[in-house]
Design an enzyme around this catalytic site. Structure first.
Site, mmCIF file in Angstrom:
data_model
loop_
_atom_site.group_PDB
_atom_site.id
_atom_site.type_symbol
_atom_site.label_atom_id
_atom_site.label_comp_id
_atom_site.label_asym_id
_atom_site.label_seq_id
_atom_site.Cartn_x
_atom_site.Cartn_y
_atom_site.Cartn_z
ATOM 1 N N SER A 215 -39.964 -32.012 -2.932
ATOM 2 C CA SER A 215 -38.900 -31.013 -2.923
ATOM 3 C C SER A 215 -39.521 -29.617 -2.899
ATOM 4 C CB SER A 215 -37.961 -31.219 -4.115
ATOM 5 O OG SER A 215 -36.739 -30.523 -3.917
ATOM 6 N N HIS B 16 -34.471 -38.850 -1.967
ATOM 7 C CA HIS B 16 -35.281 -37.654 -2.173
ATOM 8 C C HIS B 16 -36.626 -37.988 -2.821
ATOM 9 C CE1 HIS B 16 -35.728 -33.386 -2.168
ATOM 10 N NE2 HIS B 16 -35.673 -33.219 -3.470
ATOM 11 N N ASP C 88 -32.073 -38.804 2.374
ATOM 12 C CA ASP C 88 -32.284 -37.583 1.615
ATOM 13 C C ASP C 88 -31.725 -36.402 2.401
ATOM 14 O OD1 ASP C 88 -33.156 -35.429 0.127
ATOM 15 O OD2 ASP C 88 -35.231 -35.585 0.809
#
Length: 482
Positions: free
Chosen positions: A137, A385, A360
């Site tokens: 991320s 994710h 994701d």
């Protein structure tokens, strides 16, 4: 046990500022082959609460790194991001002035470079040891930025689920959510019926929101807190992607120990105005206003499966004005500047591995099409994710397991351990699973830069449908060697 680097600079770009602070970090030397110049892996911190003590043993942040370490004799570090956790850069509060002066991804990347110099001396690391950054991320973005900005310090990076294409308006996030709800294969468990149920439920919510009677019905059904909260449009926008299935909403309240669901937007804004040092939500919100945008809108005419027309771009950017006195126009300029500085999804870098999962939503702003063979990509069917950075489990899908092994093989290749890649090639020649995951096996040449030879791409097209190669290397080339 946490350790502290107390010579970190408060401002790397102001030579007149000599203030330092203590940055929190963790180290795990269990697998380190010091005498043979074992590599150094860095788990990059990002937005969120403080790192826990098990971050380098069993955590969701960088377990792909942790599980690779014993194979290559790596020394492990995890470094908290300034203004998050306990790593506060010698300020007394989270005032807009302090955030504006000392919080940015550029400062955070410079922190990693400074930590590199400290750690080499503190732990007597061989000058020839190769450093690799890992993150998922926003930390995945930072991992790639460290390689981009300091290529002489960081040999390679694994950027998982890293949305490096900054964008003010991000309707693609909820478009991908809609697509994910319909994914029936790869053990996801979605279906067209599931997507239809969610979409139709939110369409019904939209119709009920048109009348006072309908709003009262929704407030009762979903047990919303307060007196007529849906008469305030900002509360509707905050409620936003609510559960359209009453039983699901009820179970969520039970799980959270709540008697009602709070949708009070004004109260949430008051919370974000709290400048106490533990309010990391305020910190991340500032970064979205100052650098990245990422506003996940649900506008009329989009593929968003939730109630449309309330969670608008104006609703999001107006918060920047109220919280930090950053105008909507300035937000747009900030995001444009970020994209120009780092290169967006066409960074001028090398030896960065971009890994993204099918379901994701953040993959929409990541690097899906390799700009060149020195910036390879991996597409993981059915994964959410940066799920491959979580600890491995027996329940992981074959696609997830293959992705982890492919990541390890890329890193081994970049470290010069070609044997690992050869075994990966041999394994896939006999793997029926691999045929639906890899277009072709990894091939490594000892005569050329290995990053020119690697080309892992998933067989099927990505949801963005913007030119991902289906049967081999991406045709895009042209990155500069660093």
């Amino acid at each position: 046990v946490a350790k502290w680097f107390c010579q970190q600079k408060q401002d790397h770009f102001d030579p007149q500022n000599s203030v330092t602070w203590c940055q929190r970090y963790f180290v795990n030397a269990t697998f380190w082959n010091r005498h043979k110049g074992g590599p150094v892996f860095v788990c990059v911190g990002g937005e969120g609460p403080a790192f826990s003590d098990d971050v380098l043993y069993h955590s969701n942040h960088c377990n792909d790194m942790t599980e690779l370490a014993p194979q290559v004799g790596a020394l492990l570090f995890a470094v908290e991001h300034r203004f998050y956790g306990y790593s506060i850069p010698n300020v007394s509060d989270l005032s807009t002035r302090n955030l504006d002066r000392f919080l940015s991804s550029q400062q955070a990347a410079a922190d990693l470079a400074s930590f590199h110099a400290f750690a080499r001396k503190e732990y007597k690391i061989c000058p020839m040891a190769k450093w690799v950054t890992f993150g998922g991320s926003y930390p995945g973005m930072l991992a790639s930025y460290a390689r981009l900005l300091y290529p002489d310090l960081f040999h390679a990076a694994v950027a998982s689920s890293a949305p490096v294409q900054a964008a003010v308006d991000f309707p693609g996030y909820l478009d991908v959510v809609a697509e994910a709800l319909a994914v029936a294969n790869y053990e996801v468990g979605g279906s067209a019926a599931c997507l239809a149920a969610v979409s139709q439920g939110h369409d019904a919510i939209g119709r009920l929101l048109k009348t006072g009677e309908g709003k009262r019905d929704l407030e009762r059904r979903f047990e919303l807190c307060g007196d007529k909260p849906l008469d305030i449009e900002a509360n509707i926008a905050r409620w936003g992607p609510a559960f359209a299935l009453e039983e699901v909403a009820r179970q969520a309240r039970i799980s959270d120990g709540l008697t009602c669901t709070d949708v009070d937007f004004a109260a949430s804004m008051d919370e974000m105005k709290d400048t106490s040092l533990t309010n990391w939500i305020r910190v991340w919100t500032f970064q979205t206003c100052k650098e990245f945008g990422f506003y996940q809108t649900c506008a009329d005419g989009s593929n968003c499966p939730f109630t449309k027309g309330y969670n608008t771009l104006a609703f999001n950017v107006d918060q920047c004005q109220e919280l930090f006195d950053i105008s909507p126009q300035q937000v747009a300029r900030n995001v444009e500047a970020t994209s120009k500085f780092y290169g967006g999804d066409r960074p001028n870098s090398t030896r960065v591995l971009w890994v993204n999962g099918q379901i994701d939503p953040w993959h929409y702003l990541s690097v899906l099409v390799s700009p060149g063979h020195k910036l390879p990509t991996i597409w993981v069917p059915g994964d959410s994710h940066h799920y491959w950075t979580h600890p491995s489990l027996p329940s992981n899908t074959a696609y997830d397991r293959e992705a982890r092994e492919a990541i390890w093989d890329y890193v081994k290749a970049w470290l010069g351990d070609n044997a690992g890649v050869a075994s990966h090639k041999q394994r896939h020649q006999h793997s029926s699973v691999a045929s639906s995951f890899l277009a072709r096996p990894v091939v490594v040449s000892s005569q050329r830069d290995v990053s020119e030879e690697i080309g892992l791409l998933q067989v099927e097209a990505s949801p963005r449908g913007d030119g991902v190669a289906r049967d081999g290397f991406s045709s895009a080339e042209g990155t500069n060697e660093l």
